[in-house]
Design a protein around this motif. Sequence first.
Motif, mmCIF file in Angstrom:
data_model
loop_
_atom_site.group_PDB
_atom_site.id
_atom_site.type_symbol
_atom_site.label_atom_id
_atom_site.label_comp_id
_atom_site.label_asym_id
_atom_site.label_seq_id
_atom_site.Cartn_x
_atom_site.Cartn_y
_atom_site.Cartn_z
ATOM 1 N N PRO A 1 22.404 -50.229 20.801
ATOM 2 C CA PRO A 1 22.713 -49.199 19.801
ATOM 3 C C PRO A 1 21.436 -48.622 19.198
ATOM 4 C CG PRO A 1 24.105 -51.132 19.479
ATOM 5 C CD PRO A 1 23.066 -51.516 20.501
ATOM 6 N N LEU A 2 21.446 -47.326 18.965
ATOM 7 C CA LEU A 2 20.270 -46.675 18.381
ATOM 8 C C LEU A 2 19.862 -47.351 17.084
ATOM 9 C CD1 LEU A 2 18.242 -44.282 18.306
ATOM 10 C CD2 LEU A 2 19.999 -43.000 17.040
ATOM 11 N N GLU A 3 20.845 -47.737 16.274
ATOM 12 C CA GLU A 3 20.544 -48.341 14.971
ATOM 13 C C GLU A 3 19.842 -49.686 15.132
ATOM 14 O OE1 GLU A 3 24.067 -45.624 14.717
ATOM 15 O OE2 GLU A 3 23.463 -47.272 16.029
ATOM 16 N N HIS A 4 20.205 -50.449 16.160
ATOM 17 C CA HIS A 4 19.505 -51.708 16.420
ATOM 18 C C HIS A 4 18.085 -51.456 16.898
ATOM 19 C CE1 HIS A 4 23.443 -54.203 17.078
ATOM 20 N NE2 HIS A 4 23.232 -53.894 15.814
ATOM 21 N N VAL A 5 17.910 -50.411 17.673
ATOM 22 C CA VAL A 5 16.576 -50.076 18.180
ATOM 23 C C VAL A 5 15.659 -49.636 17.040
ATOM 24 C CG1 VAL A 5 15.275 -48.547 19.700
ATOM 25 C CG2 VAL A 5 17.474 -49.469 20.459
ATOM 26 N N LEU A 6 16.176 -48.784 16.163
ATOM 27 C CA LEU A 6 15.387 -48.291 15.038
ATOM 28 C C LEU A 6 15.225 -49.342 13.948
ATOM 29 C CD1 LEU A 6 16.976 -44.727 14.608
ATOM 30 C CD2 LEU A 6 14.727 -45.253 15.597
ATOM 31 N N GLY A 7 16.251 -50.195 13.801
ATOM 32 C CA GLY A 7 16.242 -51.188 12.732
ATOM 33 C C GLY A 7 16.904 -50.708 11.459
ATOM 34 N N TRP A 8 17.531 -49.559 11.497
ATOM 35 C CA TRP A 8 18.195 -49.027 10.306
ATOM 36 C C TRP A 8 19.266 -48.018 10.693
ATOM 37 C CZ3 TRP A 8 17.885 -43.736 9.818
ATOM 38 C CH2 TRP A 8 16.823 -43.092 10.486
ATOM 39 N N ALA A 9 20.148 -47.742 9.722
ATOM 40 C CA ALA A 9 21.163 -46.704 9.872
ATOM 41 C C ALA A 9 21.270 -45.961 8.556
ATOM 42 C CB ALA A 9 22.517 -47.316 10.232
ATOM 43 N N GLU A 10 21.610 -44.686 8.631
ATOM 44 C CA GLU A 10 21.907 -43.924 7.415
ATOM 45 C C GLU A 10 23.357 -44.172 7.039
ATOM 46 O OE1 GLU A 10 21.001 -39.809 7.184
ATOM 47 O OE2 GLU A 10 18.966 -40.043 7.975
ATOM 48 N N PHE A 11 23.562 -44.554 5.770
ATOM 49 C CA PHE A 11 24.931 -44.800 5.309
ATOM 50 C C PHE A 11 25.007 -44.543 3.817
ATOM 51 C CE2 PHE A 11 28.419 -47.283 3.612
ATOM 52 C CZ PHE A 11 29.443 -46.977 4.499
ATOM 53 N N GLY A 12 25.905 -43.652 3.439
ATOM 54 C CA GLY A 12 26.118 -43.382 2.023
ATOM 55 C C GLY A 12 24.880 -42.928 1.284
ATOM 56 N N GLY A 13 23.994 -42.218 1.972
ATOM 57 C CA GLY A 13 22.773 -41.738 1.341
ATOM 58 C C GLY A 13 21.645 -42.750 1.328
ATOM 59 N N LEU A 14 21.868 -43.915 1.905
ATOM 60 C CA LEU A 14 20.840 -44.951 1.961
ATOM 61 C C LEU A 14 20.355 -45.156 3.390
ATOM 62 C CD1 LEU A 14 22.411 -47.762 -0.273
ATOM 63 C CD2 LEU A 14 20.851 -45.933 -0.994
ATOM 64 N N ARG A 15 19.151 -45.666 3.530
ATOM 65 C CA ARG A 15 18.669 -46.165 4.816
ATOM 66 C C ARG A 15 18.889 -47.678 4.791
ATOM 67 N NH1 ARG A 15 13.107 -44.561 7.917
ATOM 68 N NH2 ARG A 15 14.283 -42.595 8.005
ATOM 69 N N VAL A 16 19.868 -48.132 5.561
ATOM 70 C CA VAL A 16 20.313 -49.521 5.521
ATOM 71 C C VAL A 16 19.725 -50.272 6.712
ATOM 72 C CG1 VAL A 16 22.328 -51.025 5.607
ATOM 73 C CG2 VAL A 16 22.456 -48.834 4.398
ATOM 74 N N ALA A 17 19.104 -51.407 6.453
ATOM 75 C CA ALA A 17 18.569 -52.239 7.535
ATOM 76 C C ALA A 17 19.713 -52.771 8.388
ATOM 77 C CB ALA A 17 17.760 -53.398 6.958
#
Length: 304
Positions: free
Chosen positions: A71-87
Amino acid sequence: MSSPHPSPKSPAASGTYSVTETAEPSRSAVVTRLRAAGCVFAEDEAALLIAAAPTPDDLAALIERRTAGHPLEHVLGWAEFGGLRVAVDPGVFVPRRRTEFLLDQAVALGRRLSGRTGRHIVAVDLCCGSGAVGAALAAALGGVELHACDIEPAAVRCARRNVAAAGGRVYEGDLFAPLPVHLQGRIDVLTANVPYVPTEEVGLLPPEAREHEPLVALDGGADGLDVLRRVTAAAPRWLAPGGHLLVETGERQAPRAMETFRRSGLIPRVATSDELYATVVIGTRPTDPTRPTGTTDPNGTKTA
């Protein structure tokens, strides 16, 4: 079934990176590789990967992982959610874009309760995964007594990083079991992003979900509602009078989920978002335990 992962927002629009003219050939090559691997949003993903890689070797490693199906989020180490950058660590459930609808409902209810009582609300993020819902809820409300828990050790480690900024606490264990007893009868907003994919449909999920996320976060049992039933049965003991339980389900599951809420003594209603293809069942603990369900909930909403 649509992909469970959020499509990355346009980096150019959000200003989260810049690509110089000299980087364009490298960027084109990255886009080509990602497209060949089946990445639908190859251009946006390429920009994010380039921005995340301090060296060409780092970029090559990121591209290798992404084209291998991580998953892209696992590769980057974060995801955008609810206005936050979540690890988001490898092996942890990735917060879905559609779950922002559950968050929005929780924020609205939390604001209403806080305005009514004049105090910070007590919130619990059950089956918290990365802790994205709890962290975003606390950030939106500006003051919450926040608790979160998950059964997966990797999720708990990740959630502790995200929830710490909100002054919250994260516990490891099965559903309500690890929560402090003093929370019983005090929870104002209880979010539970339970697994709700029927067992026989797990194999239909995109490979990046079924191969890289924990099965316990996906498989909801024969009809997808096994964990929801367990949460709903115990929730009335933990909710404050007038407190709310919010659970995401599939659209077809909502009627059965509502009936489960009713049998547990909660006043149910369903909220939907066509834009996010999201369905949330909300159950309210009556402030008057003698009042029958099927009339009007504490917010003035007619219930079935």
